[in-house]
Design an enzyme around this catalytic site. Structure first.
Site, PDB file in Angstrom:
ATOM      1  N   SER A 208      29.460  33.368  47.033  1.00 35.77           N
ATOM      2  CA  SER A 208      30.476  32.496  46.446  1.00 35.77           C
ATOM      3  C   SER A 208      31.840  32.864  46.999  1.00 35.77           C
ATOM      4  O   SER A 208      31.986  33.849  47.721  1.00 35.77           O
ATOM      5  CB  SER A 208      30.474  32.634  44.927  1.00 35.77           C
ATOM      6  OG  SER A 208      31.263  33.746  44.570  1.00 35.77           O
ATOM      7  N   LYS A 209      32.831  32.055  46.636  1.00 31.25           N
ATOM      8  CA  LYS A 209      34.181  32.267  47.173  1.00 31.25           C
ATOM      9  C   LYS A 209      34.759  33.628  46.828  1.00 31.25           C
ATOM     10  O   LYS A 209      35.649  34.109  47.498  1.00 31.25           O
ATOM     11  CB  LYS A 209      35.109  31.176  46.649  1.00 31.25           C
ATOM     12  CG  LYS A 209      34.763  29.851  47.259  1.00 31.25           C
ATOM     13  CD  LYS A 209      35.717  28.752  46.897  1.00 31.25           C
ATOM     14  CE  LYS A 209      35.299  27.512  47.687  1.00 31.25           C
ATOM     15  NZ  LYS A 209      35.985  26.313  47.335  1.00 31.25           N
ATOM     16  N   ARG A 210      34.255  34.214  45.781  1.00 33.61           N
ATOM     17  CA  ARG A 210      34.823  35.498  45.351  1.00 33.61           C
ATOM     18  C   ARG A 210      34.140  36.706  46.000  1.00 33.61           C
ATOM     19  O   ARG A 210      34.598  37.825  45.872  1.00 33.61           O
ATOM     20  CB  ARG A 210      34.760  35.622  43.819  1.00 33.61           C
ATOM     21  CG  ARG A 210      35.906  34.896  43.125  1.00 33.61           C
ATOM     22  CD  ARG A 210      35.671  34.801  41.642  1.00 33.61           C
ATOM     23  NE  ARG A 210      34.464  34.031  41.350  1.00 33.61           N
ATOM     24  CZ  ARG A 210      34.428  32.681  41.363  1.00 33.61           C
ATOM     25  NH1 ARG A 210      35.504  32.000  41.650  1.00 33.61           N
ATOM     26  NH2 ARG A 210      33.307  32.057  41.093  1.00 33.61           N
TER      27      ARG A 210
END
Ligand code: GLU
Length: 435
Positions: A208-210
């Site tokens: 994910s983006k994180r």
């Protein structure tokens, strides 16, 4: 003539998965003398930002994925921002209306009548994928507020921009029948698709983006990576070129690229492996190039560089010890300041041995007596100093390293002394003796 595109929706930073999609499109275009187009799919006004668009362009440029048509470049099929193409979508919608393939709902939404036939996608990565006639409700093309949905504008632009091939994330495969249904309705030949498997974290969870390593700017540009290394690593994330070795330059990767060799299973991201690639590229750079690449990180660390050739040589001397450009300032900071700090525990050890000052004195005398200051001369001086003091050269080295750098690690002691110059070397030994 091959035409491919990267069509990001600017909702955030350029993600590693998006970068790899762009990369495969780019490789395919460059290998075949085709055209690589950048199209910004920014029809979702609520989620798309100009900042994100700018970030995507920046990330692509950093990776060296230059586009032939698109933002900043222009081209015969623009504009390349979907938010500026409403007239084109209106015209295409009118065509479908004229063919009787649409109807308007009471709320004003315009819907597309699916053909409800079986549809096969001939995919370069996934093979033939056949979808049974759909039982889904007809698809909205235009919302009551007049905005168009992704599937419609995506297909209209692929027709208008004359795309021949589409490399995109596997998450789009399940909807590709909708796209083909639209292509067929317009009497257009669909492009050849290649749906690329996802990139997973090393623990197999979806990236994910994180997650670490997910954002091109934050993780790589600011993280001390070299574009060539990231380019190389991303290529191999889901593709194994038929050749020996893994460290391959752009030209080689381009010439070897075969879409049919893209893996059909998900790729696993490995930050350590990516850093390993970076280390390989870093070591192979010329002193001048490595210095130029390191410069922003040296500046960020507040190092004031007056003598660039010495800085370049200092960095070159520790290139085997680091993987990332961000690690460099910590290894060489003492070259640029006379108030360099001493590692505490080594200082304690230095003071604990009463014979140490005499050894440093001997080295200082030997250095002072040497007229020329080459790396070899410095080495000879150290050997002679050790001999005269009755110790092994190996015993004197760590002591000198510490005096000259305040560190217990670093490049060879002769290299440090040589780069510092005779005067500074002697001054630093004196400074250490006075502690
Ligand atoms: N805007 C879509 C995305 O970012 C592009 C899909 C496609 O490449 O067709 O996922």
């Amino acid at each position: 003539m091959i035409r491919v595109r990267f069509a990001p929706s600017p909702t955030g930073d350029l993600h590693v998965g998006g970068a790899r999609t762009a990369l495969f499109n780019w490789l395919f275009a460059r290998k075949n003398g085709g055209t690589f187009i950048l199209r910004i799919e920014d029809t979702d006004g609520a989620r798309n930002t100009e900042e994100a668009s700018a970030g995507i362009l920046k990330g692509l440029k950093w990776l060296g994925l230059d586009w032939d048509e698109g933002p900043e470049k222009g081209g015969d099929y623009g504009p390349y921002y979907q938010s500026q193409r409403k007239d084109i979508y209106d015209a295409y919608l009118a065509k479908l209306e004229a063919m009787g393939r649409t109807y308007v709902e009471e709320n004003g939404a315009v819907r597309f009548k699916f053909s409800r036939t079986s549809i096969t996608v001939h995919d370069m990565v996934c093979g033939d994928v056949t979808f049974a006639p759909t039982e889904e409700p007809d698809m909205t093309l235009r919302r009551p507020d007049g905005s168009y949905i992704f599937h419609f504008v995506n297909v209209v632009d692929d027709i208008e921009m004359k795309m021949t091939h589409v490399f995109r994330g596997e998450d789009h495969l399940s909807n590709t029948w909708k796209h083909i249904d639209l292509f067929n309705a317009f009497g257009a030949t669909p492009p050849t698709y290649a749906h690329i498997p996802l990139i997973l974290n090393s623990d197999s969870s979806k990236m994910s983006k994180r997650d670490a390593g997910s954002a091109i700017e934050k993780s790589y540009m600011n993280g001390g990576f070299l574009p060539d290394a990231v380019f190389n690593y991303l290529c191999l994330l889901g593709w194994t070129p038929r050749t020996e070795g893994e460290v391959l330059d752009r030209a080689t990767l381009t010439s070897l690229f075969e879409p049919g060799e893209i893996h059909s299973s998900n790729a696993r991201f490995d930050m350590q492996k990516c850093s390993w690639f970076n280390a390989q590229y870093l070591r192979a750079m010329s002193p001048v190039d490595l210095f130029a690449a390191s410069r922003p990180f040296l500046d960020q660390a507040g190092l004031v560089i007056l003598d660039e050739p010495t800085a370049a040589a200092a960095i070159h001397s520790i290139r085997e010890k680091v993987s990332l450009l961000t690690e460099i300032p910590d290894w060489i900071h003492y070259f640029f300041r006379e108030d360099y700090p001493y590692e505490d525990d080594v200082l304690t050890k230095l003071k604990a041995k009463p014979e140490n000052p005499a050894l440093l004195q001997a080295a200082m005398a030997a250095f002072a007596a040497f007229p020329d200051w080459t790396e070899a001369a410095v080495h000879t001086a150290i050997e002679e100093a050790a001999k005269s003091a009755g110790v092994k050269t190996g015993a004197l080295m760590p002591l000198l390293r510490f005096a000259l750098s305040g560190q217990s690690r670093g490049p060879g002691v002769s290299t440090i002394a040589f780069l510092l110059g005779k005067e500074t070397t002697i001054a630093r030994i004196q400074r250490t003796l006075a502690l």
